[in-house]
Design a protein around this motif. Structure first.
Motif, PDB file in Angstrom:
ATOM      1  N   SER A  40       0.837  -1.199   0.000  1.00  0.00           N
ATOM      2  CA  SER A  40       0.000   0.000   0.000  1.00  0.00           C
ATOM      3  C   SER A  40       0.870   1.246   0.000  1.00  0.00           C
ATOM      4  N   LEU A  41       0.366   2.311  -0.612  1.00  0.00           N
ATOM      5  CA  LEU A  41       1.102   3.561  -0.767  1.00  0.00           C
ATOM      6  C   LEU A  41       0.518   4.624   0.150  1.00  0.00           C
ATOM      7  N   SER A  42       1.392   5.454   0.706  1.00  0.00           N
ATOM      8  CA  SER A  42       0.965   6.538   1.596  1.00  0.00           C
ATOM      9  C   SER A  42       2.001   7.652   1.555  1.00  0.00           C
ATOM     10  N   ASP A  43       1.665   8.733   2.254  1.00  0.00           N
ATOM     11  CA  ASP A  43       2.596   9.860   2.431  1.00  0.00           C
ATOM     12  C   ASP A  43       3.098  10.383   1.089  1.00  0.00           C
ATOM     13  N   ARG A  44       2.167  10.766   0.221  1.00  0.00           N
ATOM     14  CA  ARG A  44       2.540  11.290  -1.100  1.00  0.00           C
ATOM     15  C   ARG A  44       3.109  12.699  -0.950  1.00  0.00           C
ATOM     16  N   LYS A  45       4.201  12.959  -1.642  1.00  0.00           N
ATOM     17  CA  LYS A  45       4.820  14.281  -1.654  1.00  0.00           C
ATOM     18  C   LYS A  45       5.279  14.596  -3.070  1.00  0.00           C
ATOM     19  N   ALA A  46       5.220  15.870  -3.414  1.00  0.00           N
ATOM     20  CA  ALA A  46       5.652  16.331  -4.735  1.00  0.00           C
ATOM     21  C   ALA A  46       6.762  17.348  -4.569  1.00  0.00           C
ATOM     22  N   THR A  47       7.832  17.218  -5.350  1.00  0.00           N
ATOM     23  CA  THR A  47       8.987  18.116  -5.269  1.00  0.00           C
ATOM     24  C   THR A  47       9.443  18.469  -6.675  1.00  0.00           C
ATOM     25  N   LEU A  53      -0.224  28.865   7.513  1.00  0.00           N
ATOM     26  CA  LEU A  53       0.583  27.668   7.741  1.00  0.00           C
ATOM     27  C   LEU A  53       1.456  27.839   8.974  1.00  0.00           C
ATOM     28  N   GLN A  54       2.066  28.996   9.128  1.00  0.00           N
ATOM     29  CA  GLN A  54       2.913  29.265  10.291  1.00  0.00           C
ATOM     30  C   GLN A  54       2.092  29.211  11.576  1.00  0.00           C
ATOM     31  N   ASN A  55       0.921  29.825  11.581  1.00  0.00           N
ATOM     32  CA  ASN A  55       0.084  29.818  12.782  1.00  0.00           C
ATOM     33  C   ASN A  55      -0.411  28.415  13.107  1.00  0.00           C
ATOM     34  N   ASN A  56      -0.814  27.660  12.091  1.00  0.00           N
ATOM     35  CA  ASN A  56      -1.296  26.305  12.333  1.00  0.00           C
ATOM     36  C   ASN A  56      -0.190  25.392  12.843  1.00  0.00           C
ATOM     37  N   LEU A  57       1.022  25.608  12.366  1.00  0.00           N
ATOM     38  CA  LEU A  57       2.145  24.799  12.848  1.00  0.00           C
ATOM     39  C   LEU A  57       2.386  25.008  14.333  1.00  0.00           C
ATOM     40  N   ALA A  95      -3.560  17.749   9.897  1.00  0.00           N
ATOM     41  CA  ALA A  95      -4.106  18.646  10.923  1.00  0.00           C
ATOM     42  C   ALA A  95      -3.644  20.084  10.700  1.00  0.00           C
ATOM     43  N   VAL A  96      -2.419  20.249  10.241  1.00  0.00           N
ATOM     44  CA  VAL A  96      -1.920  21.598   9.952  1.00  0.00           C
ATOM     45  C   VAL A  96      -2.696  22.205   8.788  1.00  0.00           C
ATOM     46  N   VAL A  97      -2.948  21.437   7.769  1.00  0.00           N
ATOM     47  CA  VAL A  97      -3.667  21.955   6.606  1.00  0.00           C
ATOM     48  C   VAL A  97      -5.105  22.319   6.968  1.00  0.00           C
ATOM     49  N   GLU A  98      -5.760  21.514   7.783  1.00  0.00           N
ATOM     50  CA  GLU A  98      -7.154  21.768   8.126  1.00  0.00           C
ATOM     51  C   GLU A  98      -7.306  22.876   9.156  1.00  0.00           C
ATOM     52  N   GLY A  99      -6.351  23.021  10.082  1.00  0.00           N
ATOM     53  CA  GLY A  99      -6.462  24.051  11.097  1.00  0.00           C
ATOM     54  C   GLY A  99      -7.507  23.712  12.140  1.00  0.00           C
ATOM     55  N   ASN A 100      -7.599  24.553  13.162  1.00  0.00           N
ATOM     56  CA  ASN A 100      -8.571  24.330  14.235  1.00  0.00           C
ATOM     57  C   ASN A 100      -9.969  24.808  13.860  1.00  0.00           C
ATOM     58  N   ASP A 117      -9.037  28.966   9.702  1.00  0.00           N
ATOM     59  CA  ASP A 117      -7.614  28.607   9.702  1.00  0.00           C
ATOM     60  C   ASP A 117      -7.256  27.616   8.606  1.00  0.00           C
ATOM     61  N   ARG A 118      -8.219  27.063   7.943  1.00  0.00           N
ATOM     62  CA  ARG A 118      -7.957  26.039   6.928  1.00  0.00           C
ATOM     63  C   ARG A 118      -7.180  26.644   5.763  1.00  0.00           C
ATOM     64  N   LEU A 119      -6.148  25.926   5.311  1.00  0.00           N
ATOM     65  CA  LEU A 119      -5.331  26.416   4.213  1.00  0.00           C
ATOM     66  C   LEU A 119      -6.095  26.291   2.902  1.00  0.00           C
ATOM     67  N   PRO A 120      -5.914  27.250   2.001  1.00  0.00           N
ATOM     68  CA  PRO A 120      -6.659  27.215   0.738  1.00  0.00           C
ATOM     69  C   PRO A 120      -6.058  26.282  -0.296  1.00  0.00           C
ATOM     70  N   VAL A 121      -5.067  25.482   0.060  1.00  0.00           N
ATOM     71  CA  VAL A 121      -4.425  24.558  -0.876  1.00  0.00           C
ATOM     72  C   VAL A 121      -4.420  23.173  -0.255  1.00  0.00           C
ATOM     73  N   SER A 122      -4.146  22.177  -1.099  1.00  0.00           N
ATOM     74  CA  SER A 122      -4.153  20.787  -0.647  1.00  0.00           C
ATOM     75  C   SER A 122      -2.884  20.456   0.122  1.00  0.00           C
ATOM     76  N   LEU A 123      -2.930  19.310   0.795  1.00  0.00           N
ATOM     77  CA  LEU A 123      -1.753  18.837   1.529  1.00  0.00           C
ATOM     78  C   LEU A 123      -0.579  18.631   0.595  1.00  0.00           C
ATOM     79  N   GLU A 124      -0.822  18.067  -0.574  1.00  0.00           N
ATOM     80  CA  GLU A 124       0.261  17.844  -1.535  1.00  0.00           C
ATOM     81  C   GLU A 124       0.880  19.153  -1.988  1.00  0.00           C
ATOM     82  N   GLU A 125       0.057  20.164  -2.217  1.00  0.00           N
ATOM     83  CA  GLU A 125       0.582  21.455  -2.657  1.00  0.00           C
ATOM     84  C   GLU A 125       1.401  22.113  -1.559  1.00  0.00           C
ATOM     85  N   VAL A 126       0.958  21.976  -0.320  1.00  0.00           N
ATOM     86  CA  VAL A 126       1.737  22.519   0.789  1.00  0.00           C
ATOM     87  C   VAL A 126       3.098  21.844   0.861  1.00  0.00           C
ATOM     88  N   GLY A 127       3.115  20.518   0.729  1.00  0.00           N
ATOM     89  CA  GLY A 127       4.390  19.808   0.750  1.00  0.00           C
ATOM     90  C   GLY A 127       5.307  20.252  -0.363  1.00  0.00           C
TER      91      GLY A 127
END
Length: 1507
Positions: free
Chosen positions: A1023-1030, A1424-1428, A1478-1483, A1487-1497
């Motif tokens: 199974s595949l997980s933890d996708r990141k784009a660079t 992103l800084q505040n959520n971190l 959790a960082v991307v979604e915020g409390n 606070d939710r980031l306007p981009v996806s988790l992959e884009e943040v990475g």
């Protein structure tokens, strides 16, 4: 990522009294103020505004006095403000001293009774101390020159001290103060004193300090004192007044020298008498030796019984001193000490319980720290954190303190750790005796600069806890969770900051009572902070609030001594803990007192009988000996003295003059210590102990190391030497001298340290993308060096095979699969294959091209080839799979797909996967021919396939039309996992590999536009997980395993090596312009090499170790102060300052040089020595030559000892010849020190003292006509730094912030166009553009200014607006615009979140980068800084925003202003996938980031690529 587990008590902060906002009113009645003013007969008229200002000033003073009194009341635990609190504040604060007659201190009836009974309390002694200080101050202020008329003062209650007499020849009688009480019986030197008889040239200022005009007075290091100093010897000398006073002065010091010689002779006699007595006590053994031969003759001898201590492994338990005389000289004594040290091998020593850890506070007189960030929307990131650098020099005291470090059993109850701090980071290391190295274990970040680390062990704890303190006075304790391998917040002591009290000159000091009853911290002048440790309850029925050994609430106790030099706990049998205080009195004499700390009842200090005066003037190390010996060792510059309350007189031994800076305990019984001095010498201090009594003291030099800032004895004679000025080292102490070095130490490991960095040059190679290097001026004194810092992995070319355009792929083949040597290169082109063979017998690596090779089909391109089992080779072409014999070339088998062509293939040891047209993938077994094993069909065409060469259970497939990647099981070729890649770009390469230090296998998919996708693969299920784009480039990526390094080489327009580091995937750029393909290659001529294919040929070379930064050291042996690069001559111009020490007298001198260093070999090709007393300050390479060539311009300053500032200086212009030699072509004398040099509109601009000058330079003129002043502008104090952008000159003033000037070429004038009116101490400035400037101020803050040219009023246009504020916590010495990595393409720059702008270096050895945030991305990054900060909980419960918020004496901000912390942002990559989500979604939804988790990475990975 280390996330503390336990809940944290919220620190109790004591914010400063908020200033009342200006509203045009005053709290005091103006009518009453006017009446008071009218009482003054000298004031005839006072305007209303003046009256109002007087009222406001009075109101502010009342508030200040109340705050000072309130601080005193809190020391006694009072909740109300009392009269005695105000009186104590007046008596203890210099700024309130003028009120001493108006608010005098009262005398209690108890004190009167104590006077009558002869007892003296601590408070009374403090009164006497102040009274004596006032008397001396009054005498010196009233007496202008020698006179026979006594000076009288108002009566002051005081206790009569015993008269102090000095035996010396009678000179002229100088007047003494006639105050109430006894007359001071000491001979006073003439007030108009002259320079000392034996001059001491102050050393150059350290590289982290600016060349202030008062450099020699304020920033000089301690000179060697003469062999017999007098207490008045080092007092500052006012200018000469008259010849008569000069005669008095010379006679006075002549008498002092004679008296000192007599005293020295008496000391020798006393010592020899003690040695004779000791020899008699030992049964007549020849133990004593004359003092004159102590440091030059054979080492003293003693029986084994004389020194009871640990013995060698397997030997006697008693330590020994050599019984046979060792060779003469210094070596004999060293041999004696080292023989005694053999007992440490094989034993684990616990750290001393009273270890002292100090750092210096931020004082306003030091050169201020600062970093670099930029602009309205700012981001910054530290690139390098130097390993051991958390250390600063004191400008008020001649001292240098140790790094915060401690030895503890923190991570394990049986394994000792070395815990070090790096500014706001804490590292945990463990000694490996098998490898003889320090092993890095863990690291965590603290939201604050670490100033204190102290280990202690609660009673019920399995391992040690550590107390951590920061520069913001936050204190907390930590423990270690062995199961989760992370730190745990145990207890927050709180915030102990007090804005009223003064920081001590000695810095923060932390001590632990040997019996674990309390901790003692010295954080402010005149105050000890006591933190009791919970003790067992006598009442077993009551449940204790805290476990035994836990820290209780702290409280303060008043300390009479203000100028503390050192503290140490005393091992005593008293009921309460005892602390020793080494301090400097008002006469600048060193003294020592001990106090008993009352932990119950009335919490106060009680002076004990152990005290001393008239100590060595250079004494600064105070060592408390463990029980049962006890007592104190005071280490000075010329003597080492042992004190014990049972000794009638202290045991004093003279030593060769030196300046000790660090010590470490070796033995548990305290019989041996290591001492390190400021010259890098390492000594063993040996105490001869008999019957728990110290009988003798011996000091022996055993070797030379880096200049130590801290020493830690680890185990088995291993010692850690932490250095701020050079590389930190792990050394081993030897029982015999090393044959090569002649020393009793061996350096086992060196840890690179860039600190302190005073300047740097940035060099970018235009012919190689990604090739950039920084050359820093690092270190100081004998550890000074140039450090070459390169980004990425460098390729050292060994051979080039040219004239081969159109290369697509390249492979290396071996004679056999089991062979370690490669012999053949297979190169594939569009329509053909070519084979190159290396001659295995040639040492030069001769290469020949073969017309035929083992039956390979060379008339078509090769898709894949490799060695397989059974001594066979496989070639895959579009038409067939060919299996041949590796030796004879016989074709063993072929396989082809008749219905279609082969598109791509991948080969393993005995298997191959081929992709056919129509989306078909086939698995072949190559063990016996080429047999089809399985087949699978996909709905779209196949773009790439991969099968692991390690024989893993999976193969991967990438598809064209619908970009996706699939993981297939082997041998069934069943799909176990699929991932859609999205977009229209097709995958070009895929592979599954196991990177080093990464727990799970990694699936990589490279795309045609340079993007790399990575997935974590479950080794069992797939199974595949933890996708990141660079993004790794803009062209097609091709991935190749590097085999022996467990890493992957990605070829594109920006080649990159992908590897594992600390559990995650890391990327390191390769310094190549472009690469098409790569293959590992190993042969006798080219061992452990790479063959890299480009569009026009092959390169064979070796690479550096895989890491982001590579550091090369170029030792200089002297302090490098400034550096500039001369690109045409290909040299560096380096300004250095060399320390010269007279071995006979100990006098220190310094000389300045300009040295020319080749930028390729780093050899010194030429040098120019400056005049005596001339100090180099600035350097620049400017196009001033007649033909437009570059000349090196050097600015200097000449400051004599009697000058407060440089009265003159020089501008020197040099030409570098073709032979890389210096030629002085011009020079001009200036009216002050030249602090900075640059060029504006073709003219020379420089800052000299407080003036900015612009001069024209004519290289064809002669003499003084070469330089012509055309404009100037005066600054407020000192023009410390400047930056030029076009016609704009941005100036950083020492005390008056930043202002901008414009040079008008029409009339050759300088006009001020904008200014910041705040009173900030600037250390460096940089002009980002015509209107935006960066300035670093004294208290560690970075301020970004912007000139608003569109403002409606002229006043607003001339006022610099603050657009960003950020606290760095490190002093920045230099900012230069540029990048260390390759420049982004225009398309990438337009869409990038951050555009890098400038690099900076700090005194703590950090290299950082800052850039401008894309306005479209700022809100996202800010969220992103505040959520971190909500997910990453701060160590010790500290918060990120206060740590990075601007903080100085005038302002405490709550958060940084419009700035993104790159250090925090990049921690996103270290989080688990759940925490990242959790960082991307915020409390909240907001606070939710306007981009996806992959884009943040992807964005964060792009930011990480900048360094």
């Amino acid at each position: 990522m280390n996330n503390p587990q336990a809940a944290v008590v919220k620190p109790k902060a004591h914010p400063p009294i908020p200033p009342r906002q200006p509203d045009g009113t005053t709290l005091l009645p103006l009518a009453r103020i006017k009446k008071i003013i009218k009482v003054d007969d000298e004031i005839t008229q006072c305007s209303a505004p003046a009256t109002f200002l007087i009222s406001v000033a009075t109101e502010m003073f009342i508030q200040h006095l109340a705050a000072a009194g309130h601080a005193q009341s809190r020391l006694d635990g009072a909740k109300t403000l009392r009269y005695k609190d105000l009186a104590n504040a007046v008596a203890r604060r210099d700024d309130l001293e003028f009120l001493c007659d108006i608010i005098p201190r009262t005398t209690t009836y108890r004190q009167v009774k104590e006077r009558k009974s002869g007892k003296t309390s601590v408070a009374m002694q403090n009164d006497d101390h102040n009274a004596l200080e006032a008397a001396v101050a009054l005498f010196r202020s009233t007496q202008q020159q020698p006179t026979s008329t006594p000076v009288t003062a108002a009566p002051t209650p005081r206790v009569e001290p015993a008269p102090v007499t000095m035996q010396q020849p009678t000179l002229q009688i100088f007047p003494l103060p006639n105050v109430a009480g006894p007359t001071l019986q000491t001979l006073q030197p003439p007030l108009a004193t002259l320079p000392p008889i034996q001059s001491h040239t102050p050393i150059l200022p350290p590289p982290m300090q600016p060349s202030y005009p008062h450099t020699y007075a304020t920033y000089s290091y301690p000179p060697h004192v003469p062999a017999h100093p007098h207490p008045y010897y080092q007092q500052p000398a006012p200018p000469i007044a008259t010849p008569e006073q000069q005669a008095h002065y010379e006679a006075y010091y002549a008498a002092q020298a004679q008296a000192a010689q007599v005293a020295h002779a008496q000391q020798i006699q006393q010592y020899e008498a003690q040695q004779a007595q000791l020899a008699q006590m030992q049964g007549g053994q020849a133990h004593g030796v004359p003092m004159s031969s102590l440091l030059s003759g054979p080492g003293p001898q003693a029986s084994p019984a004389a020194t009871a201590g640990p013995g060698p492994v397997g030997g006697d338990a008693a330590a020994r001193v050599v019984e046979t005389p060792a060779p003469g000289g210094e070596g004999g004594q060293a041999q004696a000490a080292v023989e005694h040290m053999e007992g440490v091998e094989g034993q684990t020593q616990t750290p001393a319980a009273d270890g002292v850890h100090r750092t210096l506070p931020d004082v306003t007189t030091r050169r201020p720290p600062y970093l670099d960030d930029f602009g309205d929307l700012t981001s910054w990131k530290r690139i390098v954190s130097s390993p051991y650098y958390n250390f600063r020099s004191s400008h008020l005291l001649d001292q240098r303190w140790r790094l915060p470090a401690t030895l503890s059993y923190f991570t394990s109850p049986t394994e000792q750790n070395l815990i070090l701090s790096k500014a706001n980071r804490i590292e945990i290391h463990t000694l490996s005796l098998e490898t003889g190295t320090l092993h890095f274990d863990h690291e965590f970040t603290v939201y604050g600069r670490v100033t204190v680390i102290q280990a202690f062990r609660p009673e019920d704890a399995r391992s040690d806890h550590i107390l951590v303190g920061t520069d913001m006075y936050d204190y907390f304790t930590l423990s270690w969770d062995a199961e989760k391998k992370t730190i745990v917040n145990e207890r927050s002591i709180g915030n102990l900051h007090d804005h009223v009290l003064r920081q001590p000159e000695c810095g923060s000091i932390s001590l632990v009572d040997p019996l674990q009853r309390c901790m003692v911290m010295h954080l402010y002048q005149g105050l000890l902070s006591i933190v009791p440790m919970a003790q067992p309850s006598r009442d077993k029925r009551k449940k204790a609030k805290l476990e035994v050994g836990q820290l209780e609430e702290p409280y303060g106790i008043r300390l009479p001594e203000l100028n503390v030099v050192a503290l140490s706990m005393v091992h005593s049998e008293k009921k309460n803990p005892v602390v020793a205080v080494l301090y400097r009195d008002n006469e600048q004499q060193r003294r020592m007192k001990t106090y008993e700390i009352a932990l119950k009842g009335e919490k106060e200090l009680t002076e004990t009988e152990l005290k001393a005066g008239d100590l060595d003037q250079g004494a600064k190390l105070l060592i408390g000996l463990p029980a049962p010996v006890g007592g104190l060792i005071i280490v000075g510059e010329q003597t080492i003295t042992y004190f014990h309350e049972e000794l009638q007189s202290p045991l004093k031994r003279p030593i060769d003059p030196t300046i000790f800076s660090a010590y470490a305990q070796i033995d548990a019984d305290g019989s041996r210590y290591l001492l390190g001095d400021d010259y890098g010498n390492l000594y063993v201090l040996l105490l001869i102990i008999q019957d728990s009594v110290v009988r003798d003291i011996q000091v022996s030099k055993i070797g030379e190391t880096s200049i130590p800032s801290t020493l830690s004895y680890l185990d088995a004679a291993h010692v850690f030497v932490g250095s701020h000025y050079g590389d930190s080292q792990l050394i081993q102490i030897l029982g015999e001298r090393d044959a090569e070095t002649g020393m009793n130490i061996r350096i086992l490991q060196s840890m690179t340290n860039l600190a302190p960095i005073s300047d740097f040059a940035l060099i970018c190679q235009s012919d190689q993308v990604g090739e950039g290097q920084i050359v820093t001026c690092s270190g100081a004194y004998r550890d000074g060096s140039l450090r070459v810092v390169k980004h990425g992995v460098g390729l050292d070319e060994l051979a080039v095979v040219g004239d081969m355009p159109g290369i697509r792929h390249v492979w290396a083949l071996k004679p056999d699969l089991g062979s370690d040597v490669d012999s053949t290169l297979v190169v594939s082109f569009v329509n053909e294959t070519r084979v190159l063979r290396l001659d295995p017998n040639s040492e030069e690596g001769d290469i020949e091209e073969l017309e035929e090779f083992n039956g390979f089909a060379l008339n078509e391109p090769t898709l894949a080839t490799a060695n397989i089992t059974g001594g066979q080779l496989v070639q895959v072409t579009p038409s067939q799979v060919l299996v041949v014999d590796a030796e004879g070339g016989m074709v063993r088998a072929t396989w082809s797909a008749l219905e279609t062509k082969i598109i791509t293939a991948s080969i393993s040891r005995d298997r191959a996967v081929v992709a056919l047209g129509g989306g078909v993938v086939v698995l072949l077994n190559l063990t016996d021919g080429a047999v089809e094993v399985a087949r699978s069909t996909f709905p779209h065409e196949i773009a790439c396939v991969d099968i692991s060469p390690e024989g893993g259970p999976f193969c991967s497939v990438g598809l064209w039309t619908q970009p996706s990647v699939h993981l297939l099981s082997l041998p069934e070729l069943k799909v176990v996992a699929s991932e859609e890649l999205g977009g229209q770009v097709i995958p070009r390469n895929t592979l599954v590999t196991q990177l080093a230090d990464v727990p799970n296998p990694v699936l990589m998919v490279s795309m045609g536009e340079g993007t790399l996708y990575t997935y974590s693969v479950d080794a069992t299920s797939g199974s595949l997980s933890d996708r990141k784009a660079t993004n790794l480039g803009t062209h097609e990526l091709r991935l190749t395993r590097m085999g022996y390094t467990n890493s992957v080489f990605a070829t594109s327009d920006r080649p990159t090596i992908i590897y594992g580091s600390r559990g995650r995937i890391a990327y390191s750029a390769v310094n190549l312009r472009e690469a098409v393909d790569m293959t590992p290659f190993n042969s006798p001529a080219f061992p452990s090499s790479l063959v890299i294919a480009s569009e026009d040929g092959l390169k064979i070379g070796t690479i550096d170790s895989i890491q982001k930064l590579h550091i090369r050291t170029v030792p200089l042996g002297e302090l490098p102060r400034r550096i500039v690069h001369h690109p045409r001559a290909k040299v560096f111009g380096v300004l250095t300052m060399k320390l010269i020490v007279d071995e006979t007298t100990g006098d220190e001198d310094q000389r300045s040089y300009l040295r020319i260093v080749d930028d390729a070999t780093f050899d010194i090709t030429d040098a120019f020595e400056m005049d005596e007393w001339e100090m180099v300050s600035s350097i620049a390479c400017l196009p001033l030559a007649e033909n437009g060539g570059d000349l090196i311009v050097v600015g200097t300053g000449c400051s004599l000892p009697e000058d407060d500032e440089a009265k003159k200086g020089r501008l020197l212009v040099f030409e570098v010849t073709g032979e890389k030699k210096l030629s002085l072509v011009s020079e001009m004398e200036t009216k002050g020190n030249v602090y900075c040099i640059d060029m504006v509109e073709g003219h020379l601009v420089f800052g000299s003292n407080s003036v900015v000058y612009i001069h024209s330079y004519n290289p064809t003129a002669q003499g003084a006509d070469q330089f012509k002043q055309i404009a100037s502008k005066r600054s407020a104090t000192i023009v410390l730094t400047l930056s030029v952008k076009g016609s704009i000159v941005v100036v950083g003033d020492l005390m008056k912030s930043v202002f901008a000037l414009r040079f008008n070429t029409a009339d050759n004038s300088l006009e001020e166009i904008a200014r910041d009116y705040a009173a900030l101490w600037m250390t460096a400035v940089d002009a980002i553009n015509d209107d935006t400037y960066v300035g670093g101020e004294a208290e560690g803050n970075l301020v970004i200014y912007k000139r608003d040219t569109t403002a409606p009023t002229e006043l607003e246009q001339t006022r610099l607006q603050i657009v960003s504020e950020f606290r760095v916590g490190e002093m920045v010495n230099k900012i230069r615009q540029g990048q260390l990595v390759s420049s982004l393409s225009p398309a990438e720059t337009e869409g990038a979140a951050v555009t890098p702008k400038s690099l900076f270096v700090t005194v703590d050895g950090s290299i950082g980068i800052f850039g401008v945030v894309n306005p479209d991305k700022f809100d996202m990054l800010d969220k992103l800084q505040n959520n971190l900060t909500q997910v990453i909980r701060g160590v010790g419960g500290l918060e990120h925003a206060p740590w990075r918020a601007l903080r100085n004496e005038r302002k405490y901000a709550d958060a940084p202003l419009r700035c993104i912390d790159g250090d925090l942002i990049e921690q996103f990559l270290e989080l688990s996938p759940e925490d990242q989500q959790a960082v991307v979604e915020g409390n909240t939804e907001a606070d939710r980031l306007p981009v996806s988790l992959e884009e943040v990475g992807r964005i964060v990975e792009d930011l990480a690529r900048f360094h």
